[in-house]
Design an enzyme around this catalytic site. Structure first.
Site, PDB file in Angstrom:
ATOM      1  N   LYS A   1      -0.644   0.343  13.811  1.00 51.85           N
ATOM      2  CA  LYS A   1      -1.938  -0.084  14.356  1.00 51.85           C
ATOM      3  C   LYS A   1      -2.104   0.504  15.743  1.00 51.85           C
ATOM      4  CE  LYS A   1      -2.808  -4.153  11.650  1.00 51.85           C
ATOM      5  NZ  LYS A   1      -3.909  -3.665  10.815  1.00 51.85           N
TER       6      LYS A   1
ATOM      7  N   HIS B   1       0.810  -1.225   0.000  1.00 57.05           N
ATOM      8  CA  HIS B   1       0.000   0.000   0.000  1.00 57.05           C
ATOM      9  C   HIS B   1       0.846   1.279   0.000  1.00 57.05           C
ATOM     10  CE1 HIS B   1      -3.026  -2.862   0.806  1.00 57.05           C
ATOM     11  NE2 HIS B   1      -3.017  -2.818   2.116  1.00 57.05           N
TER      12      HIS B   1
HETATM   13  C1  BG6 Z   1      -4.852  -4.577   4.749  1.00 58.75           C
HETATM   14  C2  BG6 Z   1      -3.991  -5.004   5.895  1.00 58.75           C
HETATM   15  O1  BG6 Z   1      -4.203  -4.812   3.524  1.00 58.75           O
HETATM   16  O2  BG6 Z   1      -5.139  -3.186   4.862  1.00 58.75           O
HETATM   17  C3  BG6 Z   1      -4.674  -4.708   7.211  1.00 58.75           C
HETATM   18  O3  BG6 Z   1      -3.734  -6.402   5.800  1.00 58.75           O
HETATM   19  C4  BG6 Z   1      -5.048  -3.254   7.289  1.00 58.75           C
HETATM   20  O4  BG6 Z   1      -3.839  -5.047   8.323  1.00 58.75           O
HETATM   21  C5  BG6 Z   1      -5.838  -2.846   6.057  1.00 58.75           C
HETATM   22  O5  BG6 Z   1      -5.851  -3.071   8.448  1.00 58.75           O
HETATM   23  C6  BG6 Z   1      -6.057  -1.340   6.031  1.00 58.75           C
HETATM   24  O6  BG6 Z   1      -6.972  -1.032   5.016  1.00 58.75           O
HETATM   25  P1  BG6 Z   1      -7.948   0.214   5.146  1.00 58.75           P
HETATM   26  O7  BG6 Z   1      -8.614   0.293   3.832  1.00 58.75           O
HETATM   27  O8  BG6 Z   1      -8.884  -0.083   6.279  1.00 58.75           O
HETATM   28  O9  BG6 Z   1      -7.058   1.385   5.458  1.00 58.75           O
END
Ligand code: BG6
Length: 539
Positions: free
Chosen positions: A375, A276
């Site tokens: 987190k 990401h």
């Molecule tokens: C996921 C991760 O790819 O993305 C998770 O595995 C994380 O740990 C999540 O919580 C976050 O996504 P978003 O869209 O809620 O920011």
């Protein structure tokens, strides 16, 4: 063309009611049967089934579409439909509508199978053949979605190939087409990513493969390129000449959500950075592509990933990590990471990291990119903040304010996705010519998607699923991107795994370990408190 001013003072052209923009201008998905491996799993229930329902609600699916959930669970069509309905009712992103659900439900089917045993794919083949016998050939497209843990990827790819369910083809030309969607993580290091890539490409042509990174499907992320290319005021300033630094944050309030086992083997670097966050860096820093085609966009992203300087040099790193300890968020008490189910009591898995990246290109040389994610942080907020340089010469001096705050362009991914720009204004009062020093203050001009386009959103999975059905791979990750990201991240993981120094902690509900402040502070900057108005650098 009529103009509309919202409460933020943003004026938009509204030649048609904003609420009707999306459905009318969106392309429809091509007819297909969607086969979801792991059809009753967490991802399917939380994201995929609600997203497909919402596409149906928006009339973006062909009326012949079918969804076949596949998995080991003992379900049948009726129980699968009930499970899917409960999932859609609970969805936070998609509004449930009982009447429309009644029309959607008959499109859902369940097929039991042991995903690692090719013999059990016979039942699936029989089912698909029965469905397709009722359709003209041009509608016999197949979309296979691998919503399963990585160890099973290899077996599914082999079985899809061996069973003949998913023949290899040039999916840009072949009709009916077969497309395969692969969920992250794409390996756990460069070697396993290459092995996975080989398995996938032994079975399928690259044009058939869609590696999903749901961050890239978020509205604001797609808007990064548009904001740059459609607005001369931004693209003209998008370089080291005018930008002092870039800050990218993805802060989560949530902890492990029952995924302790997975997270212990992953940690924040594999879970958030390799995919990401590096995607966000690449999209922010890339050169304008020759065209908006998938290959041109992805070519430019790969160049950025390859131009990022190594994060570990001579046994030193420009990275900070941390693990959350017990703490409070919004009045709720939370245990520390090591007390979470599925986590070792002496675990050294990082749940927070901050990196200082440098991109060695003419456009960016010398501009630090600070990237952080964690987190159990104070707030859920993801954003890209572009900090511009302060003007070199002030017309009115001395300024009674201690510092002049440079402009900050913030692209907010969530919550309240939108864009804001801070700039300095004169505080109302004394006339300019007569005052020895004028008082200036930063103000914020802000746009939010919901206030302009209404609350009918396009969650990331919905956008991406539709793109697969349309055959647009722009927002998906190519093999060379995955590998370039691992090449950068592997030495960092190795460094962190071998580093004997104590692992910094941070209380749940904070903004991470204090070492993260030192990382950015050494350059004379400090982290924004995301979601708040911009803060000034200390230099
Ligand atoms: C996921 C991760 O790819 O993305 C998770 O595995 C994380 O740990 C999540 O919580 C976050 O996504 P978003 O869209 O809620 O920011």
């Amino acid at each position: 063309m009529p103009l509309l001013m919202n409460e933020n003072g943003i004026t938009t052209r509204t030649s048609f009611p904003p609420a009707s923009i999306a459905p009318q201008s969106m392309m429809h998905g091509e007819p297909c049967t969607i086969v979801i491996f792991g059809g009753a799993g967490d991802l399917s229930r939380r994201k995929l089934l609600p997203a497909i329902f919402d596409l149906f609600k928006k009339k973006l699916l062909d009326e012949s579409f079918r969804v076949v959930g596949v998995g080991i669970e003992k379900l049948d069509d009726a129980t699968y439909r009930t499970m899917a309905r409960e999932a859609a009712e609970k969805s936070e992103e998609v509004k449930f509508d009982a009447e429309l659900w009644a029309g959607f439900e008959p499109h859902l089917y369940w097929q039991g199978a042991n995903l690692t045993d090719v013999k059990t794919y016979d039942g699936l083949e029989k089912r698909l053949t029965e469905f397709e016998a009722q359709l003209p050939e041009r509608k016999r497209n197949r979309l296979f979605y691998l919503a399963v843990p990585p160890p099973i990827f290899h077996d599914i790819c082999h079985s899809l190939k061996a069973s003949g369910l998913a023949p290899r083809q040039d999916a840009k030309k072949a009709r009916p087409w077969v497309r395969v969607v692969v969920e992250k993580p794409f390996g756990r290091d460069l070697a396993s990513a290459q092995a996975l890539g080989k398995t996938v490409l032994d079975a399928f042509d690259e044009s058939q493969v869609y590696r999903i990174d749901h961050y890239v499907g978020k509205e604001t992320v797609q808007n990064v390129l548009v904001l740059r290319s459609a607005n001369a005021i931004f693209e003209a300033l998008w370089s080291k000449q005018f930008i002092s630094h870039v800050e990218i944050s993805a802060a989560e309030k949530v902890g492990l959500e029952g995924r302790g086992g997975y997270y212990e083997t992953s940690g924040v670097i594999r879970d958030m950075f390799q995919n990401h966050l590096l995607q966000l860096v690449a999209l922010t820093a890339m050169e304008p592509p020759q065209t908006a085609s998938a290959d041109h966009v992805r070519d430019e992203k790969v160049k950025v990933l390859k131009a990022i300087k190594p994060i570990v040099v001579d046994g030193h790193t420009t990275a900070v990590r941390g693990q959350y300890a017990a703490g409070e968020i919004d009045g709720g008490k939370y245990v520390g990471y090591r007390e979470e189910p599925g986590v070792k009591p002496d675990s050294r898995t990082p749940t927070f990291a901050a990196l200082r990246l440098e991109i060695d290109t003419d456009r960016w040389r010398g501009v630090p990119f600070y990237v952080r994610s964690g987190k159990r942080m104070a707030r859920r907020v993801s954003e890209i903040a572009i900090h511009f340089k302060a003007p070199q010469k002030l017309m009115y001096e001395p300024c009674p304010n201690e510092v002049l705050e440079p402009n900050v362009l913030v692209m907010r991914l969530q919550p309240n996705d939108g864009v804001s720009l801070s700039f300095e204004v004169k505080v109302p009062g004394a006339a300019l010519a007569l005052t020895p020093g004028i008082e200036v203050t930063p103000v914020d001009m802000s746009f939010s998607y919901s206030s302009v386009f209404g609350t009918d959103t396009y969650p990331a999975y919905e956008t991406l699923l539709l793109d697969v059905m349309i055959g647009d791979a722009t927002l998906f990750t190519r093999t060379d991107e995955v590998e370039a990201a691992w090449k950068l991240i592997d030495p960092l993981l190795d460094f962190m795994e071998k580093d004997p120094s104590p692992l910094p902690t941070y209380p749940a509900g904070s903004w991470g370990p204090t070492a993260a402040n030192a990382l950015i502070g050494q350059d004379g900057f400090r982290w924004r408190t995301p979601g708040d108005p911009p803060v000034a650098p200390t230099k």
